[in-house]
Design a protein around this motif. Structure first.
Motif, PDB file in Angstrom:
ATOM      1  N   HIS A 581      -7.065  -8.607  65.501  1.00  0.00           N
ATOM      2  CA  HIS A 581      -7.905  -8.782  64.318  1.00  0.00           C
ATOM      3  C   HIS A 581      -7.661  -7.672  63.298  1.00  0.00           C
ATOM      4  O   HIS A 581      -7.595  -7.915  62.088  1.00  0.00           O
ATOM      5  CB  HIS A 581      -9.380  -8.791  64.724  1.00  0.00           C
ATOM      6  N   GLU A 613      -7.290 -18.695  58.654  1.00  0.00           N
ATOM      7  CA  GLU A 613      -8.358 -19.627  59.031  1.00  0.00           C
ATOM      8  C   GLU A 613      -7.807 -20.831  59.772  1.00  0.00           C
ATOM      9  O   GLU A 613      -8.448 -21.367  60.685  1.00  0.00           O
ATOM     10  CB  GLU A 613      -9.121 -20.066  57.779  1.00  0.00           C
ATOM     11  N   HIS A 616      -7.598 -20.072  63.452  1.00  0.00           N
ATOM     12  CA  HIS A 616      -8.800 -19.403  63.977  1.00  0.00           C
ATOM     13  C   HIS A 616      -8.995 -19.642  65.466  1.00  0.00           C
ATOM     14  O   HIS A 616      -9.495 -18.778  66.188  1.00  0.00           O
ATOM     15  CB  HIS A 616     -10.041 -19.853  63.202  1.00  0.00           C
ATOM     16  N   SER A 617      -8.587 -20.812  65.974  1.00  0.00           N
ATOM     17  CA  SER A 617      -8.818 -21.117  67.386  1.00  0.00           C
ATOM     18  C   SER A 617      -7.974 -20.259  68.312  1.00  0.00           C
ATOM     19  O   SER A 617      -8.228 -20.197  69.517  1.00  0.00           O
ATOM     20  CB  SER A 617      -8.530 -22.598  67.652  1.00  0.00           C
ATOM     21  N   LEU A 621     -12.322 -15.810  68.481  1.00  0.00           N
ATOM     22  CA  LEU A 621     -13.422 -15.349  67.639  1.00  0.00           C
ATOM     23  C   LEU A 621     -14.760 -15.784  68.214  1.00  0.00           C
ATOM     24  O   LEU A 621     -14.969 -16.962  68.516  1.00  0.00           O
ATOM     25  CB  LEU A 621     -13.269 -15.898  66.218  1.00  0.00           C
ATOM     26  N   GLU A 624     -16.449 -17.152  63.953  1.00  0.00           N
ATOM     27  CA  GLU A 624     -15.329 -17.329  63.019  1.00  0.00           C
ATOM     28  C   GLU A 624     -15.704 -16.942  61.601  1.00  0.00           C
ATOM     29  O   GLU A 624     -14.981 -16.200  60.930  1.00  0.00           O
ATOM     30  CB  GLU A 624     -14.867 -18.788  63.066  1.00  0.00           C
ATOM     31  N   GLN A 625     -16.857 -17.424  61.145  1.00  0.00           N
ATOM     32  CA  GLN A 625     -17.252 -17.173  59.763  1.00  0.00           C
ATOM     33  C   GLN A 625     -17.503 -15.686  59.513  1.00  0.00           C
ATOM     34  O   GLN A 625     -17.177 -15.160  58.458  1.00  0.00           O
ATOM     35  CB  GLN A 625     -18.508 -17.993  59.421  1.00  0.00           C
TER      36      GLN A 625
END
Length: 847
Positions: A581, A613, A616-617, A621, A624-625
């Motif tokens: 990240h 984004e 993201h999977s 996370l 996620e947001q």
């Protein structure tokens, strides 16, 4: 009353002499005045008009003591070098001269009221200008004092931090005011732990061949991530092996075989068994290819292929055997036959050959068939314990030291019974490196227990110690294969880096994906070690490896950089996820490719996701947001700090910080309105929706007002400010087109300039401090626009040939409006640029 009698020439001559003496006296006085305080002092300036001097002199005369009492004058002029009598004489002469001039010009200024009023107005104008200049000078001095009264030690620390010099933060009670940065946000001037700032010198764009290899690997990694995201199987090793199998660059190199080793071992947790079976299959393929080149009689069975290999391997060109003490049965060296069948993984076929030739075994070898059958039929191909001691006894008594013994018989006995592990080599047989590896894997026992005798303990770790002690000097070009087959994957990655960094990175990715790598904790970019040893095991700095690689193309290919950086979290380890990240945050902040990485906003306010984004999977996370918001907001703040306003606008929108967006737009629009000359248009032909503050403001306010969800996130004050500034834009458009009446009406509609009377002027002046800075900044221009419109409309009315009461009434109304504006301007003049009030006065004069 002055006399009208002409003055004679003699009178002029007499006066001329007197005036010359006065001139000399006043010359001395002027020279002495240089000792008086200057404009830089705190006493202010002395700038009086002639009439003011005359008035003050008159007042002083009334209060003066009897003639001849010049005590105070003596004190005043004591240091000037002038006698008071000379000064008095000069003043009397000046009076005479003034009287003469009045007689000559025949004018009585005391009664000239118009001249007095005009002079008084000029004095007021000059006084206003002087006050503005003085105020501006004092404001500037105060600004300089406040701005440059710096803590230079603090500045030095900041500069050092900006250049990456680590400082020890002052904590606790050192000063009581020191604060530490929020741990979630990178410090100013740095982007985090420097994951993308490694020491690699790789440049994937260096040449065509390197770029081509980079792109082929990138395509595979993209497909790999797609498969992971979709949940279907993807053999990374197989895909890479097939992609580069025909590559000329890979020919004759170690990498193709390395990928085959990884592909074979990808689903196995047993290094010894996996490597052994790989070497057996590799050998059988070699035997098969050799058989095809040298076709012999008989069926192409594996047994016949191995027999053909023995002829090729062990016979001399003259058809004699290379080893003189081989046991030959029917023209075949029987023990070598069994050995190479085992080498090819053909244990069953080896047992069949032994049984078929049992009559050829010597007396001391008769029991071997029993042992071998038990060995070949066991689940793990290990000799049962009841036969171990018996075989070891026979080996030590008859096989080990036999002078004429078949060397392959010795090898087979050692394999079946794991005999004499203190000497694991067979010096009398020439073995390839692959044969040597296989032989050791046959001797290794994985389930070594404390009860086993020391001389029978030989496990994988013991073998790895042998390999590392030999090093590359012993294995040369096959060292990478040896490391991989030995389970020394971390050392294999390090060695591959010395061969080719691009290949090494992908080798590491495949090994990490199949959970073959021990991955170390990433500390910082200052930790230069790719390989480390912790608790007796090797560890690879996987994040550093990927960060170094990504560094070479993060600017040229940020989308591909994301594909690699998300692999840092490949194994789902918490520490590695955090580093992953952080690396993505660094990528965003350093490359500034916000649209590609974070997405963009459509005209209707909808968002188009960026590549981060989209993946993201794969980022593990928890929220996620929250992650996307944090990374976007950090990038927005950095863009704001760097002065990249349009980038910050995009990023704050992506972060759903709509109120900040409108606030930035208001500032942009206000600056444009206040800094653009009134005679210049606000919009140019080449302006577009992405760079023009006017067009940006119109687009955003339209979206934000119509979208209720967004509108709730924007403060009413900021919305109102934006709408009002857009109305000012319309005013400017009408003004630039010289539509004076229209512009004036629009100014009246926004209700920020007083249009009624003195009361409204005072009320508006009181409200000035409550105006938003963006509106207040444009009040000076609005006043000039208003006064200019009034001036031009009055001029047009005065030029009109028609005279009517309504016309006069309109002119009076316009002048009242101008008066209200001037009263208002006078009240706030020190809050406006110094030249504004002068411009307004000049406009008022012409009304």
């Amino acid at each position: 009353m002055h006399s009208d009698k002409p003055v004679s020439m003699d009178t002029y001559a007499n006066n001329e002499g007197v005036l010359k003496g006065s001139a000399k006296t006043f010359g001395n006085l002027i020279e002495t005045s240089k000792n008086l305080p200057t404009t830089s002092s705190e006493l202010g300036t002395i700038l009086l008009s002639v009439n003011e001097i005359k008035k003050r002199a008159h007042d002083l005369r009334k209060k003066a003591k009897p003639k001849g009492d010049h005590t105070r004058a003596h004190y005043l002029l004591a240091g000037s070098g002038l006698a008071i009598q000379d000064v008095e004489l000069s003043l009397n002469n000046l009076k005479s001269r003034q009287l003469i001039e009045h007689n000559v010009t025949n004018r009585e200024t005391d009664g000239d009221l118009d001249t007095y009023l005009r002079t008084k107005k000029d004095e007021n104008i000059l006084s206003s200008i002087e006050q503005s200049l003085t105020s501006a000078a004092k404001d500037f001095d105060n600004f300089v004092n406040q701005t440059f009264n710096l803590d230079w030690e603090q500045r030095k620390d900041e500069v050092r931090e900006n250049f990456g010099i680590i400082l020890k933060k002052r904590r606790g009670n050192d000063y009581g005011k020191d604060s530490l940065p929020h741990p979630d946000y990178p410090s100013w001037g740095k982007s985090g732990r420097g994951i993308l700032d490694g020491d690699s010198r790789l440049n994937v764009n260096e040449n065509f061949a390197t770029r081509t290899k980079f792109e082929r690997y990138a395509k595979i990694i993209n497909g790999f991530n797609n498969a992971r995201q979709s949940g279907y199987e993807f053999s990374l090793a197989k895909e890479i092996s097939e992609t580069f199998s025909s590559s000329a660059e890979q020919a004759g190199r170690q990498l193709p075989e390395a990928w085959s080793i990884i592909e074979h071992a990808q689903n196995s947790t047993d290094v010894v068994m996996s490597s052994r079976t790989f070497l057996e299959k590799q050998f059988l393929n070699y035997v098969d290819n050799l058989y095809k080149k040298n076709l012999n009689e008989g069926l192409p069975t594996n047994v016949n292929k191995v027999k053909s290999f023995i002829d090729y391997k062990l016979k001399n060109p003259n058809n004699t055997w290379k080893y003189g003490n081989l046991t030959i049965v029917n023209g075949v060296p029987i023990w070598a036959f069994i050995f190479y069948l085992l080498r090819a993984g053909l244990t069953k076929e080896a047992l069949e050959v032994a049984i078929a030739n049992k009559l050829s075994f010597k007396k001391v070898e008769q029991s071997f068939l029993t042992y071998f059958k038990a060995y070949a039929t066991s689940k793990d191909q290990r000799l049962p314990n009841e036969f171990v001691s018996r075989l070891h006894t026979e080996y030590n008594q008859h096989i080990k030291n036999a002078l004429d013994g078949d060397p392959f018989r010795l090898a087979v006995y050692k394999i079946v019974g794991r005999c004499d592990l203190t000497r694991k080599n067979i010096s009398s047989i020439t073995l390839s490196i692959e044969d040597w590896l296989w032989f050791h894997f046959m001797l290794i026992k994985q389930d070594v227990s404390d009860d086993d005798p020391v001389y029978e303990k030989y496990d994988l770790k013991d073998f790895q110690t042998i390999v590392t002690s030999y090093g590359i000097s012993r294995f040369s070009s096959t060292y990478l294969h040896v490391l991989l087959l030995s389970g020394l994957y971390e050392l294999a990655v390090q060695h591959a880096t010395s061969i080719n960094e691009i290949d090494a990175v992908h080798l590491a990715i495949a090994l990490a994906y199949h959970k073959k790598l021990n991955i170390s904790h990433y500390k910082s970019e200052h930790d230069s070690n790719l390989l480390s040893e912790e608790d007796g095991r090797f560890e690879i700095n996987f994040a550093k490896l990927l960060g170094n690689y990504t560094k070479s193309f993060k600017f040229s290919d940020p989308r591909i950089a994301v594909e690699y950086l998300i692999l840092i979290a490949l194994n789902g380890n918490k520490d590695q996820i955090e580093v992953c990240h952080e690396s993505l945050r660094e990528l965003v902040l350093e490359t500034k490719e916000f649209t590609i990485l974070l997405g963009k906003v459509n005209r209707d306010g909808s968002r188009i996701p960026g590549v981060i984004e989209e993946r993201h999977s794969l980022l593990f996370l928890s929220d996620e947001q929250d992650f996307l918001h944090r990374i976007t907001e950090q990038a927005a703040r950095r863009a704001d700090e760097d002065g990249r306003v349009f980038d910050s606008l995009l990023l704050y929108q992506l972060a759903d910080e709509y109120d900040i967006v409108i606030r930035i737009v208001n500032k942009l629009l206000s600056d444009l309105l206040s800094n653009t000359d009134l005679n210049q248009p606000l919009l140019n032909l080449d302006d577009n929706n992405e760079t023009s503050p006017v067009l940006i403001a119109k687009k955003l306010i339209n979206v934000y007002v119509n979208n209720m969800e967004i509108s709730r996130k924007v403060s009413s004050k900021n919305k109102e400010t934006c709408l009002l500034l857009l109305k000012v834009v319309d005013i400017r458009r009408s003004f630039y087109s010289q539509n004076w009446q229209e512009a004036l009406s629009k100014v009246e509609d926004i209700d920020v300039i007083p249009f009624i009377d003195e009361v409204s002027s005072r009320r508006k002046a009181q409200e000035f401090s409550s105006l938003s800075p963006e509106i207040a900044k444009n009040i000076p221009n609005l006043l000039i626009i208003t006064m200019t419109c009034v001036s031009n409309i009055v001029a047009q009315l005065n030029q009109s040939e028609y005279h009517s009461a309504s016309k006069d009434q309109q002119i009076r109304a316009l002048r009242r409006l101008a008066k209200s504006c001037m009263i208002y301007a006078g009240m706030i003049q020190y809050k406006m640029p110094r030249e504004t009030y002068s411009v307004l006065i000049n406009l008022e004069v012409h009304l």
